[in-house]
Scaffold this active site. Structure first.
Site: not given
Length: 454
Positions: A108, A245, A247, A249
């Site tokens: 992440s 960010d 990843d 999400d």
């Protein structure tokens, strides 16, 4: 220490998170998630289980996703290798392809040397704690070891990105024609798919942070470094900016003047939009205890109830699932729109936020003004016994007095850390000086009352 944390398994790639661990974790996942009724029926019909595997562009994701795929295939699971895609795309594709589960290799918003492994159950939902515990226990037990034609195959999931883009565009209530949007992709998993999707939705797009080289993910860009995005929005005269960010999400935004629009403000805008369209289930928004008091006030003014959960998007997801609610999230930008996603989706959130700007013809700053954020001060008090924070009479008396002094114009929250010997003291008030004064006084009480023995 437990292997699974609040968001899967995470650690230094090739340090604590090795290829051996990734392979063993994948094999254990096949054992545990292959025990369900649907999985058993598939095996009885002579069909192998199927898993979607994706990753963000960290250099370590290459060997870790290969290890995960090897572990699954050696356990008789067919792997659909989706390559580099956002975490929410992986979750969506598990449901879209009716796969038995999915694995996302990502850390992440963490820096490039770290990596992580997230596992999604059938339907694309996150695993409950008890299932993660069963997987961890199974890592020390027997593995599935089929031979011959019973081993799994690893196949390139060639249309994975296209399926995700079509899904996102199909969710939009309004096109983005006429909008100029700056996208900061954090040199992460959204670098290819986010610009493509916004352009397909009609927006004029300027892109920054979309040149991943395996080691620059989140480096000075993305949702944790909004100053770069703010500067670019102002420089090019865009209507708004969207930051992901690593990843993707999460979604945070900046308005045309470069002012930050955080997750609370985004949720407020989307809640009102969904309420107007009759899509906000039970006129309820789910948010964590860290969401600003201003969000609660704004929602109350419009007849929207805010349900609170503990900190962490998994708790928001659990409450949304239990109540069938359609919108929830965190101040950090994890926003969940359950009609379209099973997890926080930064692209979905950004698209719907931009769509509301396009529909109304109002600026993002005007839309965000529905909520007035109260000044918030957070102090981490270290070297204290976090386990006593809710039981110590002196601390609780001080909290009660502070809350009484603030009345309806503020809020006090004390939270023990889940991993460190510290207590977080959070105070909101009408002025920053008032919030700081109350927070510092409470921090002193916590420090005095809960000090660890020397």
């Amino acid at each position: 220490m437990a292997l699974f944390g609040t968001d899967g398994v995470r650690g230094l790639a090739n340090g604590s998170l090795t290829a051996d661990l990734a392979l063993s974790l994948a094999q254990a996942t096949a054992v545990v998630l292959g025990q369900g009724r649907i999985a058993a029926a598939r095996r009885k019909a002579g069909k192998r289980l199927t898993a979607v595997v994706a990753r963000d562009p960290r250099i370590s994701g290459e060997f870790l996703s290969a290890a995960v795929s090897a572990g699954l295939a050696s356990s008789g699971v067919d792997v659909l290798d989706a390559g580099v895609l956002p975490t929410p795309a992986a979750a969506f594709l598990v449901a879209d392809r009716d796969a038995d589960f999915g694995v996302m290799v990502s850390a992440s918003h963490n820096p490039a040397p770290d990596n992580g492994i997230k596992i999604f159950a059938r339907g694309g939902s996150k695993l409950p704690d008890e299932v993660e515990a069963r997987i961890e226990a199974a890592m020390g037990g027997p593995k599935l070891q089929p031979t011959g034609g019973a081993v799994g195959r690893i196949t390139r999931f060639a249309d994975a990105e296209d399926r995700y883009v079509v899904h996102l565009l199909g969710s939009l209530p309004y096109r983005l024609d006429g909008l100029h949007v700056v996208l900061d992709c954090a040199h992460g998993a959204a670098s290819g798919v986010s610009p493509e999707t916004f352009r397909d939705a009609g927006a004029r797009v300027t892109v920054i942070g979309a040149d991943p080289d395996g080691i620059n993910i989140n480096e000075g860009v993305g949702s944790t470094h909004l100053d770069v995005l703010a500067g670019e929005v102002v420089r090019v005269g865009a209507d708004l900016g969207i930051a992901h960010d690593g990843d993707a999400d999460r979604c945070l935004a900046v308005d045309a003047a470069g002012n930050i629009v955080d997750g609370d403000q985004i949720m407020a805008i989307l809640a009102l939009s969904m309420q107007r369209r009759g899509r906000l289930k039970d006129d309820t928004l789910v948010a964590t205890v860290m969401s600003n008091l201003g969000l609660h006030r704004a929602m109350a003014d419009h007849g929207i109830r805010v349900e609170q959960t503990g900190v962490g998007d998994r708790y928001v997801l659990e409450r949304m699932a239990a109540g069938g609610f359609s919108l929830g999230g965190e101040q950090s930008g994890h926003v969940i729109m359950s009609e379209y996603a099973t997890t926080g989706d930064g692209l979905l959130t950004g698209l719907h936020l931009a769509a509301e700007v396009a529909r109304t013809g109002r600026t993002l700053a005007e839309l965000a003004s529905v909520m007035t954020a109260y000044p918030q001060v957070l102090i981490n008090v270290t070297g204290v016994d976090r386990t006593r924070v809710n039981d110590d009479e002196g601390v609780q008396t001080a909290v009660a007095k502070a809350a009484a002094s603030l009345g309806l114009s503020g809020r006090v929250l004390l939270r023990p850390s889940g991993t460190e010997q510290l207590v977080r003291v959070m105070v909101e008030a009408e002025t920053a000086d008032s919030a700081a004064s109350v927070a510092e006084a409470l921090a002193d009480v916590v420090r005095d009352r809960l000090a660890l023995p020397v």
